[in-house]
Every structure is written in C-alpha cells, then in structure tokens.
Design an enzyme around this catalytic site. Structure first.
Site, PDB file in Angstrom:
ATOM      1  N   HIS A  17       0.686  -1.080  -0.086  1.00 53.22           N
ATOM      2  CA  HIS A  17      -0.275   0.070   0.052  1.00 53.22           C
ATOM      3  C   HIS A  17       0.638   0.922  -0.780  1.00 53.22           C
ATOM      4  CE1 HIS A  17      -2.802  -2.815   2.055  1.00 53.22           C
ATOM      5  NE2 HIS A  17      -3.545  -2.658   1.617  1.00 53.22           N
TER       6      HIS A  17
ATOM      7  N   ASP B 109       1.945   2.064   3.078  1.00 48.58           N
ATOM      8  CA  ASP B 109       3.238   1.405   3.695  1.00 48.58           C
ATOM      9  C   ASP B 109       4.584   1.734   3.403  1.00 48.58           C
ATOM     10  OD1 ASP B 109       0.956  -0.272   5.863  1.00 48.58           O
ATOM     11  OD2 ASP B 109       0.964  -1.018   3.538  1.00 48.58           O
TER      12      ASP B 109
ATOM     13  N   GLU C  40     -10.504  -6.942  -5.057  1.00 45.24           N
ATOM     14  CA  GLU C  40      -9.909  -8.024  -3.666  1.00 45.24           C
ATOM     15  C   GLU C  40     -11.738  -8.568  -2.677  1.00 45.24           C
ATOM     16  OE1 GLU C  40      -6.392  -7.602  -2.109  1.00 45.24           O
ATOM     17  OE2 GLU C  40      -7.254  -8.889   0.785  1.00 45.24           O
TER      18      GLU C  40
ATOM     19  N   GLU D 251      -8.534 -13.263  -1.341  1.00 50.18           N
ATOM     20  CA  GLU D 251      -8.576 -14.153  -0.176  1.00 50.18           C
ATOM     21  C   GLU D 251      -8.516 -15.197   0.162  1.00 50.18           C
ATOM     22  OE1 GLU D 251      -6.349 -10.548   2.050  1.00 50.18           O
ATOM     23  OE2 GLU D 251      -7.015 -11.317   3.484  1.00 50.18           O
TER      24      GLU D 251
ATOM     25  N   HIS E 294     -10.914 -14.097   3.268  1.00 47.82           N
ATOM     26  CA  HIS E 294     -12.480 -12.784   2.855  1.00 47.82           C
ATOM     27  C   HIS E 294     -13.275 -14.179   2.533  1.00 47.82           C
ATOM     28  CE1 HIS E 294      -9.618  -9.108   2.016  1.00 47.82           C
ATOM     29  NE2 HIS E 294      -9.669  -9.640   3.319  1.00 47.82           N
TER      30      HIS E 294
ATOM     31  N   ASP F  38      -4.722 -13.708  -2.114  1.00 50.94           N
ATOM     32  CA  ASP F  38      -3.776 -13.080  -0.954  1.00 50.94           C
ATOM     33  C   ASP F  38      -3.976 -14.431   0.060  1.00 50.94           C
ATOM     34  OD1 ASP F  38      -3.221 -10.889  -1.869  1.00 50.94           O
ATOM     35  OD2 ASP F  38      -4.435  -9.624  -0.417  1.00 50.94           O
TER      36      ASP F  38
ATOM     37  N   ASP G 142     -10.893 -11.190  10.176  1.00 52.81           N
ATOM     38  CA  ASP G 142      -9.645 -11.845   9.632  1.00 52.81           C
ATOM     39  C   ASP G 142      -8.425 -11.317  10.146  1.00 52.81           C
ATOM     40  OD1 ASP G 142      -8.472 -11.509   6.688  1.00 52.81           O
ATOM     41  OD2 ASP G 142      -9.245  -9.553   6.263  1.00 52.81           O
TER      42      ASP G 142
ATOM     43  N   ASP H 202      -5.684 -12.693   9.428  1.00 51.98           N
ATOM     44  CA  ASP H 202      -4.971 -13.046   8.364  1.00 51.98           C
ATOM     45  C   ASP H 202      -3.253 -13.865   8.680  1.00 51.98           C
ATOM     46  OD1 ASP H 202      -6.085 -11.415   6.322  1.00 51.98           O
ATOM     47  OD2 ASP H 202      -4.885  -9.543   7.438  1.00 51.98           O
TER      48      ASP H 202
ATOM     49  N   ASP I 108      -0.500 -12.520   2.178  1.00 53.44           N
ATOM     50  CA  ASP I 108      -1.323 -11.640   3.268  1.00 53.44           C
ATOM     51  C   ASP I 108      -1.684 -12.158   4.457  1.00 53.44           C
ATOM     52  OD1 ASP I 108      -2.451  -9.182   3.795  1.00 53.44           O
ATOM     53  OD2 ASP I 108      -4.192  -9.047   2.115  1.00 53.44           O
TER      54      ASP I 108
HETATM   55  C1  XLS Z   1      -7.469  -5.974   4.249  1.00 53.36           C
HETATM   56  C2  XLS Z   1      -7.398  -6.258   2.441  1.00 53.36           C
HETATM   57  C3  XLS Z   1      -5.742  -5.500   2.526  1.00 53.36           C
HETATM   58  C4  XLS Z   1      -5.885  -5.887   0.952  1.00 53.36           C
HETATM   59  C5  XLS Z   1      -4.318  -5.442   0.370  1.00 53.36           C
HETATM   60  O1  XLS Z   1      -8.381  -7.187   4.680  1.00 53.36           O
HETATM   61  O2  XLS Z   1      -6.649  -7.986   2.664  1.00 53.36           O
HETATM   62  O3  XLS Z   1      -4.885  -6.482   3.202  1.00 53.36           O
HETATM   63  O4  XLS Z   1      -4.345  -7.211   0.175  1.00 53.36           O
HETATM   64  O5  XLS Z   1      -5.870  -4.121   0.284  1.00 53.36           O
HETATM   65 NI    NI Z   2      -5.891  -9.526   1.059  1.00 55.22          NI
HETATM   66 NI    NI Z   3      -7.744  -9.740   4.181  1.00 54.84          NI
END
Ligand code: XLS
Ligand code: NI
Ligand code: NI
Length: 439
Positions: free
Chosen positions: A100, A103, A231, A267, A270, A295, A306, A308, A338
């Site tokens: 991003h 970041d 996404e 993802e 998600h 992702d 999420d 992750d 991710d």
């Molecule tokens: C958030 C998303 C984010 C995207 C990029 O849940 O996964 O990290 O991958 O903006």
């Molecule tokens: Ni993501």
């Molecule tokens: Ni995510």
C-alpha cells in the site's frame, strides 16, 4: 546494505526429513511441477504491510514486535523497511512483493508532501529491484487508514474526499507503473456502510464505478498493461463491504461495463468470512474468466474476523492450487502472503518461520494438486456425473435445438426419471483424496 537478519542465512530446500527449522521441507524452487518450476507456479510475494509494518498492535494492546528497522522517525523507518524487505526476499527466495502506498512512505500533512516522500521510497525500491531482480506483483492505495476516510473513499458522501482518494490512487498507480508492477489492486477498505439510515447506496456504487473507470483509463494511458484487481471481502472494517464476494463483485462490474477491465484477487480468509470455501471463490472467478491473483492466508474457524494467519492448512492450499492450475496458472498474478505472524510470535526469526511454513504449505498444495490431477479419479468422476449432457436430449439442449415444448414432450413420454439418478459418492471421493494425498 544493512543486515537485519545477520544470524540467518539463505533458506535452502533440505527435503521433508530435515529437522532444521530454517530450511524448506517441500519448497524446492527449481523442481518442476505441472510443467513449470515451483517458483514460477507459485510466484510467492511478500506483503509490505504485515511483514515490515505489522508490529502486533491490536485493539487491546500495543505492538509486541520491533518493526522500526533501525529508524528513529517515520521516514528513516520506511527506508529501513526497504532494506529489510529485500533482505527477506533474498534469503527466502521470494521473488515478488506488494504494497500500500502509505506502508512504503508516511502520510504527511499535505498530499504533495506524501507524494514527495513516496517518490523517495519508490526510487529506493527501484534500485533494490535492479540490484536483486525482485519484482513488484502489485501496488495499491491505503484509502482506509486516515480519519478522512471514515465514511469511505470512492464511496464517500463528501465529493472532496472522493477527489482526495482519486488523487491518491492516481499516484499509487503511477508508483506501481514506475516499479514495473504487473497488477493494481482495489480492496474496498471502508467502501461499504454501517447503516442504510444514512446511506445512499446507489450513488455510492455509481461513484465507485466512476472512480474505477477513471483509474483504468488513466492507467492504460500511461502504459500500464498489467491487471486491475478487485479483492472481495464481505465485512470488516465496515459491517457491509460492497465487494462482498466474487459473485457480488461480478454483478457490480457487469452493471458498470467494467468486467473486461478487472480480475479478482482472492483472499482465503475473506472467502471464509463470506461463508464460502477458498476453492469456491477461485472457482467462481475462473469459471467467469476473471481469476487473477491470490492473497494466501488463513482464518481461524472459531473467530469471525480477518486474522490473516500464515497458511498451514494443506487441504486448502491443495484445492487452491488445483483451481489455479485448472485456470491455466498465474499470468500477471501470484501468491501473496497477506499474512502476519501471531502477536505472541514477536522475534525476527518468527518472520522466517512464518514464511517457511506458508511457502512449504503451498509447495505441498502444488505437489498434491498435481497428484490429484494425474490420478484423474476426481476429474473423471465429475465428468462421468454429467454424461447425460454429452449425447441425446442433453446435447440437444446445450446445442440450443430444444424448445420448452420439445422438452415437455420428452418429459411426458419419458415418465418417472428416478432411475437416471446416481449416488453423489462424497465419502468415496473424500477417501480418494486422502488416499492420493497420503500414499
Ligand atoms: C484487508 C485486505 C488488504 C488488501 C490490500 O483485509 O486483505 O490487506 O489485501 O489492501
Ligand atoms: Ni488481502
Ligand atoms: Ni484481508
């Protein structure tokens, strides 16, 4: 070049019998699987935000990991991140990264200052890319972090906020193009709503489409030939995110004639939040010609957000890679982690253990997908199950030769059709999968 992980050398493939925690057990970059070396089939990418920036901060407490990278202010930390990222990519044989904008470089009081700082870091990344051969998988804009985006960015009720977001995304796209990125991602951030009591949903979605059209047209005009991705995510941070899942996104894209311009970045977690399997989301994308990138992370089935986590579920990775192979493999896309180490896993080595676990999981997934495809029993079962569509009435319906009245006549003549049914054999098939995976 600073050496942030000086006690850790190049991570090598040592095979499944190795007990060295700093080695790959399954990821052998040059091994050919389904006609291509693993590193090309998997196209692993590092996510800048979790890996370099994620310090374990959560809503109950401050960070646990030191992610300052030797810096004493935001800009020196962001410069340190670049060196650390490329060292990690080198040592882990990860060929791609994604970011991003905020970041990479800090958010400043004005957009022009933020842009200037971003240019400095983008130039640094470009130098490191030239030195190491690492590449940018995709870029994106962080249009959800700053308070100005509390009501959304492209879907904000304020036209001024929309303009700020549009300008920010334009710059993020230019940075992506400068770095030779093959993709640009739209993730909904705060594009959604908390309550319809204060929301003009129709205008918000029209505006999102307007923004996307402008960005796509601008991207093509400056020579961006890669993929634009959406996404999907159903919830978090907003209660209802507009890009709920792949099917919802497809309906949006088709309504606004954007379906030729976008693919999906799927993802795993998600998909879970949308109460789909990871495989389902990739299947919907591939069946509709919009599969793009992955992702890869995993959620926790007992938690509704999420998380992750680095992926370690081999079944999920297997079905993901099965779908990716059936989709023809990655073109501009790849497999981005991710994912972040747990808050309690706060030391630098944990970054390595996390990536090694995730990469080995997907290497196993790829090997397993090849085994399942070569074994052929699952694919054969599915094609046999639909055999009635290959000849006779089925083939005639598919060929468009039958009217509803023709079909009615056929059904009336045929009478009861219970004897055409066969068992779905789910348990048999699940057993075959285990047999193929563990033999
Ligand atoms: C958030 C998303 C984010 C995207 C990029 O849940 O996964 O990290 O991958 O903006
Ligand atoms: Ni993501
Ligand atoms: Ni995510």
């Amino acid at each position: 070049m600073p050496d942030f992980f000086k006690d850790i050398g190049q991570i090598k493939y040592e095979g499944k019998t190795s007990t060295n925690p700093l080695s790959f057990k399954y990821y052998d970059p040059d091994r050919t699987v389904m006609g291509k070396p693993m590193r090309e089939q998997l196209k692993f990418a590092l996510s800048w935000w979790h890996t370099l920036g994620g310090d374990g901060t959560d809503m109950f407490g401050v960070g646990t990991a030191d992610k300052k990278w030797g810096g004493s202010d935001p800009m020196s930390t962001d410069k340190g991140k670049v060196a650390a990222a490329f060292e990690l990519m080198e040592k882990l044989s990860v060929d791609y990264y994604c970011f991003h904008d905020r970041d990479l470089a800090p958010e400043c009081p004005t957009l022009s200052e933020s842009n200037e700082k971003l240019d400095i870091i983008v130039d640094m990344c470009k130098d490191y890319q030239n030195k190491t051969g690492k590449k940018l998988l995709w870029g994106t804009a962080k249009c959800f972090d700053h308070p100005r985006y509390m009501h959304g960015a492209g879907t904000a009720p304020s036209a001024d906020v929309f303009c700020y977001a549009a300008a920010q995304i334009k710059k993020a796209l230019e940075s992506t193009v400068k770095l030779g990125g093959n993709g640009y991602v739209f993730w909904g951030g705060r594009e959604g709503y908390e309550t319809l009591l204060n929301t003009n949903m129709s205008l918000e979605l029209d505006n999102m489409a307007r923004l996307m059209r402008m960005i796509v047209d601008y991207g093509r005009s400056i020579g961006f030939t890669g993929d634009f991705y959406i996404e999907p995510k159903p919830k978090e941070p907003t209660k209802h995110q507009y890009d709920f899942d792949t099917a919802t996104v497809l309906a949006f894209l088709r309504k606004y004639n954007l379906d030729k311009d976008f693919k999906m970045n799927i993802e795993a977690n998600h998909a879970t939040l949308a109460t789909h399997t990871f495989q389902h989301e990739i299947r919907v994308a591939r069946d509709n010609g919009v599969f793009g990138s992955i992702d890869a992370n995993q959620g926790d089935m007992l938690l509704g957000w999420d998380t992750d986590q680095f992926p370690t579920n081999v079944y999920d990775a297997t079905w993901c890679m099965y779908e990716v192979i059936k989709a023809g493999g990655f073109t501009n896309g790849g497999l981005n982690f991710d994912s972040k180490a747990r808050r309690g896993s706060f030391t630098p080595e944990d970054i390595f253990y996390s990536y090694i676990a995730g990469m080995d999981t997907f290497a196993l997934g790829l090997i397993n997908a090849e085994k399942l495809i070569e074994d052929g029993r699952i694919d054969k079962f599915v094609s046999d199950r639909y055999v009635s569509w290959n000849t006779g009435i089925g083939a005639d319906i598919i060929a468009g030769k039958m009217t509803l009245s023709d079909i009615e006549k056929y059904a009336l003549q045929k009478g009861e059709v219970m004897d055409s049914l066969t068992s779905g054999r789910q348990e048999l098939l699940e057993g075959i999968v285990n047999n193929v995976l563990f033999s």
